[in-house]
Design a protein around this motif. Sequence first.
Motif, mmCIF file in Angstrom:
data_model
loop_
_atom_site.group_PDB
_atom_site.id
_atom_site.type_symbol
_atom_site.label_atom_id
_atom_site.label_comp_id
_atom_site.label_asym_id
_atom_site.label_seq_id
_atom_site.Cartn_x
_atom_site.Cartn_y
_atom_site.Cartn_z
ATOM 1 N N VAL A 130 0.834 -1.209 0.000
ATOM 2 C CA VAL A 130 0.000 0.000 0.000
ATOM 3 C C VAL A 130 0.866 1.254 0.000
ATOM 4 O O VAL A 130 0.499 2.263 -0.598
ATOM 5 C CB VAL A 130 -1.034 0.054 1.154
ATOM 6 C CG1 VAL A 130 -2.079 -1.022 0.992
ATOM 7 C CG2 VAL A 130 -0.387 -0.013 2.517
ATOM 8 N N HIS B 183 3.595 1.546 -1.574
ATOM 9 C CA HIS B 183 3.990 1.719 -2.977
ATOM 10 C C HIS B 183 2.831 2.302 -3.800
ATOM 11 O O HIS B 183 3.016 3.230 -4.590
ATOM 12 C CB HIS B 183 4.451 0.398 -3.582
ATOM 13 C CG HIS B 183 4.701 0.483 -5.054
ATOM 14 N ND1 HIS B 183 5.765 1.170 -5.589
ATOM 15 C CD2 HIS B 183 3.982 0.010 -6.108
ATOM 16 C CE1 HIS B 183 5.707 1.108 -6.908
ATOM 17 N NE2 HIS B 183 4.629 0.412 -7.252
ATOM 18 N N LEU B 184 1.624 1.774 -3.579
ATOM 19 C CA LEU B 184 0.452 2.324 -4.295
ATOM 20 C C LEU B 184 0.340 3.824 -4.038
ATOM 21 O O LEU B 184 0.012 4.598 -4.933
ATOM 22 C CB LEU B 184 -0.839 1.661 -3.789
ATOM 23 C CG LEU B 184 -1.219 0.289 -4.326
ATOM 24 C CD1 LEU B 184 -2.520 -0.163 -3.673
ATOM 25 C CD2 LEU B 184 -1.363 0.328 -5.845
ATOM 26 N N ALA B 185 0.600 4.226 -2.797
ATOM 27 C CA ALA B 185 0.459 5.626 -2.406
ATOM 28 C C ALA B 185 1.727 6.423 -2.692
ATOM 29 O O ALA B 185 1.779 7.611 -2.433
ATOM 30 C CB ALA B 185 0.119 5.708 -0.916
ATOM 31 N N ARG B 186 2.768 5.759 -3.215
ATOM 32 C CA ARG B 186 4.065 6.375 -3.487
ATOM 33 C C ARG B 186 4.597 7.113 -2.265
ATOM 34 O O ARG B 186 4.871 8.306 -2.279
ATOM 35 C CB ARG B 186 3.980 7.336 -4.693
ATOM 36 C CG ARG B 186 3.695 6.669 -6.017
ATOM 37 C CD ARG B 186 4.749 5.623 -6.387
ATOM 38 N NE ARG B 186 4.591 5.103 -7.731
ATOM 39 C CZ ARG B 186 3.728 4.143 -8.081
ATOM 40 N NH1 ARG B 186 2.947 3.583 -7.178
ATOM 41 N NH2 ARG B 186 3.650 3.743 -9.345
ATOM 42 N N ILE B 187 4.700 6.357 -1.185
ATOM 43 C CA ILE B 187 5.283 6.884 0.044
ATOM 44 C C ILE B 187 6.370 5.901 0.476
ATOM 45 O O ILE B 187 6.112 4.706 0.573
ATOM 46 C CB ILE B 187 4.210 7.000 1.155
ATOM 47 C CG1 ILE B 187 3.161 8.051 0.769
ATOM 48 C CG2 ILE B 187 4.854 7.343 2.501
ATOM 49 C CD1 ILE B 187 1.950 8.088 1.674
#
Lengths: 97, 485, 471
Positions: free
Chosen positions: A12, A14-18
């Motif tokens: 998640v 990675h999905l949120a690019r954090i």
Amino acid sequence: MNKLSREEVEHVAHLARISLEENEIEKYQIDLKMLMDDVDKIKDIKNYDEEMLITPVSHKAELRKDEVGEMLDYKEAMKNVPRSNGNFVEVPVMINE
Amino acid sequence: MSNYLDLSIQEINKLLKEKQIKPIDLVNECFDRIEKNKDLNAFITLDKENAIKKAIELEGKEVDNPLFGIPIALKDNIITKDLRTTCASRMLENFIPIYNATVVKKLIEKNMIIIGKCNMDEFAMGSTSRTSYFGAPLNPWNKERVSGGSSGGSVVAVASRQIPLTLGSDTGGSIRQPSSYCGVVGMKPTYGRVSRYGLVPYASSLDQIGPVSRNVYENALLLNIIAGKDELDLTSSRKEVEDYTRLIGEDIKGMKIAVPNYFMSDIVDKEIKDKVNEIIELLKEKGATIDYIDIDFIENAVTIYQIIVMAEASSNLARFDGIRYGYSCENPKDMEDLYKRTRQEGFGTEVKRRIMVGSYLLSGENANVYYNKALQIRDDLKKSFEKAFEKYDLIIGPNATTVAYGINAKLDDPRQTFFDDALVMPTNMAGLPGMNVPIGFNNENMPIGLQIIGNSFEEAKMYKLAAFIEKELNLNLDPRGENNG
Amino acid sequence: MDSYKTTVGIEVHAELKTKSKIFSSSANNYGKMANTCTNVIDLGYPGVLPTLNEEVIKLALRAALVLNCKINKTMHFDRKNYFYPDNPKNYQITQNRTPIGVDGYVEIDTNNGKKKIRIHDIHIEEDTCKSVHSSNKSLLDFNRAGVPLVEIVTEADMSSAEEAMAYLEKLRELLLYADVSDCKIEEGSMRCDCNVSVSKTEKYGTKIEVKNIGSISNVGVAINYEHDRQIALLEKGETLKEETRRFDDKTNSTVLMRVKETGNDYRYFPEPDIPYVTLTDEYVKEVEENIPMTADKRKEFYLASGISEINIKKIIQNRTVSDYLNKFIDKKINLVIASNLLLGDIAAYLNKYEMTLENTKLTDDKFVEVVNALDSGKINSKIFKEILEDVMEQDLSLDKILDNHGVKEMSKDELLDIIKNILDNNEQSVNDYKNGNDRAIKFLMGQIMKETKGNANPTLVTEELTKMLEK
């Protein structure tokens, strides 16, 4: 305590690019699990019907006339850009092209 | 120093018209008060230079409306051209917008004077304003207590009498809950009543800008000028703007009022229910009818709120990527690094948590299981409110389950902030207007507020009831000690 | 090898011909200096909201109608969430759940007759920014961000490069003639992505996507290349992975861009900033009635007017010519002559001076005069060539131009005098004619035409000459 797996948190994130620091991952494993368990309650709610409310307004979208309006001077457009290059916005090389 | 800002807006307006005072007097007094109340941390950015310039400019102009020359401050998620707009986030710490929100244009048109930007929860995510990158604002009734949130700064600034009017935004109670904690009047108008153009979105289908004020009448005056159709916001309504003060002062006899049983259930502290019950008795005595009703799905509001708010937030906040504006990490080695470090370093914990959960809720098959189902139940909740409004003029209940709690209470449970807003979220779900009107104090002298919910576009009716209660109770809502006046 | 079947599906993005962008009022302009056609909405500033351009809905609806789609009369938009630098909000506003058109088809000609290529859906979306790359950085130009697009997705109905090309030609013709898009592949206003798979069985093979193909003929090249490449790999016993490849027009081959992640996670959800859009029956009807005549209808009509198939093809390839010609449909002029003029002398003139019809002095009325004069024999094509430049450049009527050139229509009496005179001076030929020598009449005709300097109407001359000889 119930928690998400490390991989799930990383997915998640990675999905949120954090990116996450090592010490944060463990905290998020617990926090995110608590929130996800909470929203899981929705599975038990019985709804009246399938109709979805995508916006609470009852009116329909009003369309705009096809006319050209004011535009930004490119200097203004570049004003807040962290990395600009002439009148372009610069980013590290895009990988997928 | 003068005390013009303790006068009512109507009195100030009269003095301005008669040229007994000038806008600059109000501005100077306002900044003086702000200086004295620095410790409350209500503001993130002040714009003294331009406020003074504007005040002097106004000296030559005709006082043509009730809010002419009145100082106002805005929650820092409302975009102001050339004036830093941070959303209380490191991400936008140095962000100077290049356009104005529609509400800002309207305030400027009416010659109100923008003093500065108010503190808040980072990107409006929170119920105590403690997620602010700039530190939490404090409750003027007790500086050891939270102000509530997310519009904490807007509410504190008015409650402590630093400024008569501010704008907040309300996604799941963010105007009403802090208004309740700090003893001011706060209105979340009908979704679509006020343009959202230039409001940095938290959850687009829930956000609404609304006025915060010392009293009901002044709240309605401010709504008068910010309401209305905006060609730049497709969700704004063409419904005609009325004079929202027009029913203030009317008798409430015969009004049909409903109290949802959920609002008076065990989730609410007894001291609050007691106060609300006093009001119910008062209203009955004055000729209103009160019925206790069930509203289907109202107890599910927290769950569907969590899903919708986090899902929409994950998408709305995706644009903060270090490319076009805002914080950008040093020396990114590639695109992924630029995204991930910028967002890691620019966002606070609460924001990251919600974005991650939101991304999860929309990912793959989850969108169907969570988001779409939440929208279905949301539709059902709206319908059950509509059913209630077939019979009743207004719905009332508490705004908050507790009074303002300790500023050091733990932030550990990521769900707490959602529970704090359990009573105020349902109106956002249904797009209905909701407001807070103060109804008294608990035994620790902390304010308690009443929530009034109206049918869509019936703000005037809500103001009527609120003004009636305000007049009946005649509370002293000024938290300042004798030395402070 | 030949037992492999090729399956092709195509996604086409076409930019709509509007003045302004889809969700903002910035100009939809191609070829302007970078970042000069933007506003805060295109740049994805915090707090901005989309508005919706009515022309976009109209043009997309037209496209859906010419593609024989079922129309979603109540539709909304969706957010497609993905991080990419050319995607300003990091979500693209598109239509996922309720595309404006579904279940359509395009009919193409193949070697085995007509074939229907099914259209899965056509949906409206916004274009991304344009980017240029160097080795260590990319530069973004937001002028294209928010330009309106329709994406047209076929079913996997094509089984060869030829069919794919025929589909694209046909689609291009449909969109061009409906005035939906200018479909300039070289400027990127029409872009094609192909999904190609090969299989020996009834089951589809592994889908390989090929992007960035810069012309319709290269679509054919790319498909054939993929066909050969995939079969070669399979024959070697390798398994194919779903991947995205890029067409390289220098080597006429495809190059790997990326292997697809397990299922694209676009996190679609309904766009809350745009309420439902409803298309009333009256609106759909009105849009349908105002769709410009399709290329197929034009072809039918031209064929019925007697225009040759070769010329019809030429006319259809040049929309300006076809539109110009169509202006005179109701004027009952000879369309064969009109089209010959437009494709011949007039086209040559315009080419020579690099002009377009609009900036010449050829008015509609004058064009009708010219066509009718040629039709009736009042002038012949030789004379037209002589006066062409004046027709195109002078603000004068045809008669006045003929006058200026000393071309006068001869009176019948004058003509009869000339004929009589010629016959008197060529007794031998007259006798030859009367003795059944047909060539004699041709000689006499020549003499007369010479004498009249070509100003006589040949039909009339033949008629009068024959009459006089028969006396």
